[in-house]
Write a protein that holds these residues in place. Sequence first.
Motif, PDB file in Angstrom:
ATOM      1  N   VAL A 165      -6.656  22.612 -37.099  1.00 53.13           N
ATOM      2  CA  VAL A 165      -8.671  22.212 -36.580  1.00 53.13           C
ATOM      3  C   VAL A 165      -9.109  22.973 -38.025  1.00 53.13           C
ATOM      4  O   VAL A 165      -8.433  24.295 -37.945  1.00 53.13           O
ATOM      5  CB  VAL A 165      -8.830  23.155 -35.534  1.00 53.13           C
ATOM      6  N   VAL A 166     -10.057  22.911 -38.295  1.00 53.36           N
ATOM      7  CA  VAL A 166     -11.161  22.899 -39.291  1.00 53.36           C
ATOM      8  C   VAL A 166     -12.404  22.746 -38.829  1.00 53.36           C
ATOM      9  O   VAL A 166     -12.488  21.960 -38.187  1.00 53.36           O
ATOM     10  CB  VAL A 166     -10.830  22.180 -40.019  1.00 53.36           C
ATOM     11  N   MET A 167     -13.302  24.180 -39.081  1.00 46.85           N
ATOM     12  CA  MET A 167     -14.354  24.096 -39.105  1.00 46.85           C
ATOM     13  C   MET A 167     -15.601  24.469 -40.104  1.00 46.85           C
ATOM     14  O   MET A 167     -14.496  24.883 -40.890  1.00 46.85           O
ATOM     15  CB  MET A 167     -14.592  25.433 -37.812  1.00 46.85           C
ATOM     16  N   THR A 168     -16.560  24.047 -40.332  1.00 43.95           N
ATOM     17  CA  THR A 168     -16.806  24.108 -41.488  1.00 43.95           C
ATOM     18  C   THR A 168     -18.044  25.503 -41.006  1.00 43.95           C
ATOM     19  O   THR A 168     -18.462  25.826 -40.569  1.00 43.95           O
ATOM     20  CB  THR A 168     -18.246  23.368 -41.653  1.00 43.95           C
ATOM     21  N   SER A 169     -17.948  26.116 -42.571  1.00 45.48           N
ATOM     22  CA  SER A 169     -18.290  27.506 -42.385  1.00 45.48           C
ATOM     23  C   SER A 169     -19.858  27.357 -43.063  1.00 45.48           C
ATOM     24  O   SER A 169     -20.055  26.424 -43.855  1.00 45.48           O
ATOM     25  CB  SER A 169     -17.709  27.832 -43.528  1.00 45.48           C
ATOM     26  N   LEU A 170     -20.517  28.949 -42.354  1.00 50.72           N
ATOM     27  CA  LEU A 170     -21.564  28.346 -42.474  1.00 50.72           C
ATOM     28  C   LEU A 170     -21.813  29.023 -43.743  1.00 50.72           C
ATOM     29  O   LEU A 170     -23.066  28.290 -44.204  1.00 50.72           O
ATOM     30  CB  LEU A 170     -22.365  29.672 -41.243  1.00 50.72           C
ATOM     31  N   THR A 171     -21.627  29.718 -44.668  1.00 56.00           N
ATOM     32  CA  THR A 171     -21.961  30.477 -45.826  1.00 56.00           C
ATOM     33  C   THR A 171     -21.075  29.693 -46.674  1.00 56.00           C
ATOM     34  O   THR A 171     -22.378  29.056 -47.855  1.00 56.00           O
ATOM     35  CB  THR A 171     -21.150  31.411 -46.171  1.00 56.00           C
ATOM     36  N   SER A 172     -20.094  28.734 -47.147  1.00 58.67           N
ATOM     37  CA  SER A 172     -19.704  27.776 -48.466  1.00 58.67           C
ATOM     38  C   SER A 172     -19.396  26.816 -48.041  1.00 58.67           C
ATOM     39  O   SER A 172     -19.850  25.296 -48.648  1.00 58.67           O
ATOM     40  CB  SER A 172     -17.965  28.114 -47.865  1.00 58.67           C
ATOM     41  N   ILE A 191     -15.744  18.542 -39.283  1.00 60.49           N
ATOM     42  CA  ILE A 191     -15.682  17.967 -40.625  1.00 60.49           C
ATOM     43  C   ILE A 191     -16.536  16.839 -40.384  1.00 60.49           C
ATOM     44  O   ILE A 191     -16.278  15.868 -39.781  1.00 60.49           O
ATOM     45  CB  ILE A 191     -13.664  17.368 -41.596  1.00 60.49           C
ATOM     46  N   GLU A 192     -17.643  16.556 -41.156  1.00 63.55           N
ATOM     47  CA  GLU A 192     -17.901  16.082 -41.374  1.00 63.55           C
ATOM     48  C   GLU A 192     -18.188  14.674 -42.358  1.00 63.55           C
ATOM     49  O   GLU A 192     -17.598  14.555 -43.497  1.00 63.55           O
ATOM     50  CB  GLU A 192     -20.038  16.447 -42.584  1.00 63.55           C
ATOM     51  N   ASP A 208     -18.077  11.754 -37.762  1.00 62.34           N
ATOM     52  CA  ASP A 208     -17.444  13.569 -37.777  1.00 62.34           C
ATOM     53  C   ASP A 208     -16.314  14.055 -36.803  1.00 62.34           C
ATOM     54  O   ASP A 208     -16.303  12.974 -35.688  1.00 62.34           O
ATOM     55  CB  ASP A 208     -18.713  13.993 -37.513  1.00 62.34           C
ATOM     56  N   ARG A 209     -16.026  15.162 -37.479  1.00 56.91           N
ATOM     57  CA  ARG A 209     -15.374  15.184 -36.290  1.00 56.91           C
ATOM     58  C   ARG A 209     -15.546  16.735 -36.077  1.00 56.91           C
ATOM     59  O   ARG A 209     -16.335  17.796 -36.690  1.00 56.91           O
ATOM     60  CB  ARG A 209     -13.583  16.188 -36.997  1.00 56.91           C
ATOM     61  N   ILE A 210     -16.091  16.484 -34.178  1.00 57.01           N
ATOM     62  CA  ILE A 210     -16.545  17.285 -33.251  1.00 57.01           C
ATOM     63  C   ILE A 210     -15.309  18.696 -33.159  1.00 57.01           C
ATOM     64  O   ILE A 210     -14.130  17.708 -32.801  1.00 57.01           O
ATOM     65  CB  ILE A 210     -17.590  17.342 -32.724  1.00 57.01           C
ATOM     66  N   TRP A 249     -12.701  15.972 -31.161  1.00 60.46           N
ATOM     67  CA  TRP A 249     -12.439  14.781 -31.366  1.00 60.46           C
ATOM     68  C   TRP A 249     -13.155  14.171 -32.398  1.00 60.46           C
ATOM     69  O   TRP A 249     -14.431  14.813 -32.661  1.00 60.46           O
ATOM     70  CB  TRP A 249     -13.161  14.417 -29.670  1.00 60.46           C
ATOM     71  N   HIS A 250     -13.776  12.794 -32.181  1.00 63.25           N
ATOM     72  CA  HIS A 250     -14.277  11.916 -33.606  1.00 63.25           C
ATOM     73  C   HIS A 250     -14.994  11.521 -32.751  1.00 63.25           C
ATOM     74  O   HIS A 250     -15.839  10.929 -31.808  1.00 63.25           O
ATOM     75  CB  HIS A 250     -13.518  11.078 -34.401  1.00 63.25           C
ATOM     76  N   GLN A 251     -16.974  11.993 -33.343  1.00 61.56           N
ATOM     77  CA  GLN A 251     -18.039  10.871 -33.045  1.00 61.56           C
ATOM     78  C   GLN A 251     -18.365  10.278 -34.089  1.00 61.56           C
ATOM     79  O   GLN A 251     -18.841  10.487 -35.200  1.00 61.56           O
ATOM     80  CB  GLN A 251     -18.640  11.660 -32.364  1.00 61.56           C
ATOM     81  N   ILE A 252     -19.375   9.496 -34.144  1.00 64.27           N
ATOM     82  CA  ILE A 252     -20.423   8.492 -34.795  1.00 64.27           C
ATOM     83  C   ILE A 252     -21.545   9.587 -34.955  1.00 64.27           C
ATOM     84  O   ILE A 252     -22.133  10.136 -34.214  1.00 64.27           O
ATOM     85  CB  ILE A 252     -20.896   7.446 -34.191  1.00 64.27           C
ATOM     86  N   ASN A 253     -22.065   9.956 -36.769  1.00 67.55           N
ATOM     87  CA  ASN A 253     -23.281  10.491 -36.965  1.00 67.55           C
ATOM     88  C   ASN A 253     -24.250   9.468 -37.142  1.00 67.55           C
ATOM     89  O   ASN A 253     -23.896   8.177 -37.204  1.00 67.55           O
ATOM     90  CB  ASN A 253     -22.736  10.658 -38.075  1.00 67.55           C
TER      91      ASN A 253
END
Length: 173
Positions: free
Chosen positions: A39-46, A123-124, A131-133, A145-149
């Motif tokens: 499980v990964v999430m996109t960092s606000l800073t990087s 992950i966008e 995208d993985r939300i 889950w994955h959803q269409i962006n």
Amino acid sequence: MARVIIVLILLTGAIAGGLMYYQQVYAYYEEVEFSPDAVVMTSLTSGAPEPLLVEEFDAIDAISSPLRYRACFTTPISLATLTETYVIVDEAEPRVAPGWFDCFDAEQIGADMRTDAVAFMGIENIQYGIDRIVAVYPDGRGYAWHQINACGEVVFDGEPAPEGCPTPPESLN
């Protein structure tokens, strides 16, 4: 003779229907093995995906569609810390999982995102247009889950990629 033909037609239809149901609900799914970056999430800073500390990970995926990924987990990290660290997604809508994957209740998760749970960008464009939300509750329960962006919605309908979207792969042109 006509009755035999009618019975054969009905039997063939029932078998074909049962086979299609099995393929949609069971056949293509596989369990996803846990890894430290499960499980990964996109960092606000990087702006880059970072692994999230998770426990009790359970996930499924299928090669037949990029939208079949579902995951359930828990995390010891507080929701307050997560909201200060990772990109929040406003337009998240969990997709229904097969009934046998009972840890993932898309309707409940969707309703809870209006009150309790917060959705984050995992992950966008994990695959073009998908995208993985990741949604997390205050008690540490989490779901992915994955959803269409927005780019995928346009390109998958056969239109050119809108401004600001990455160039679609050749297979989508």
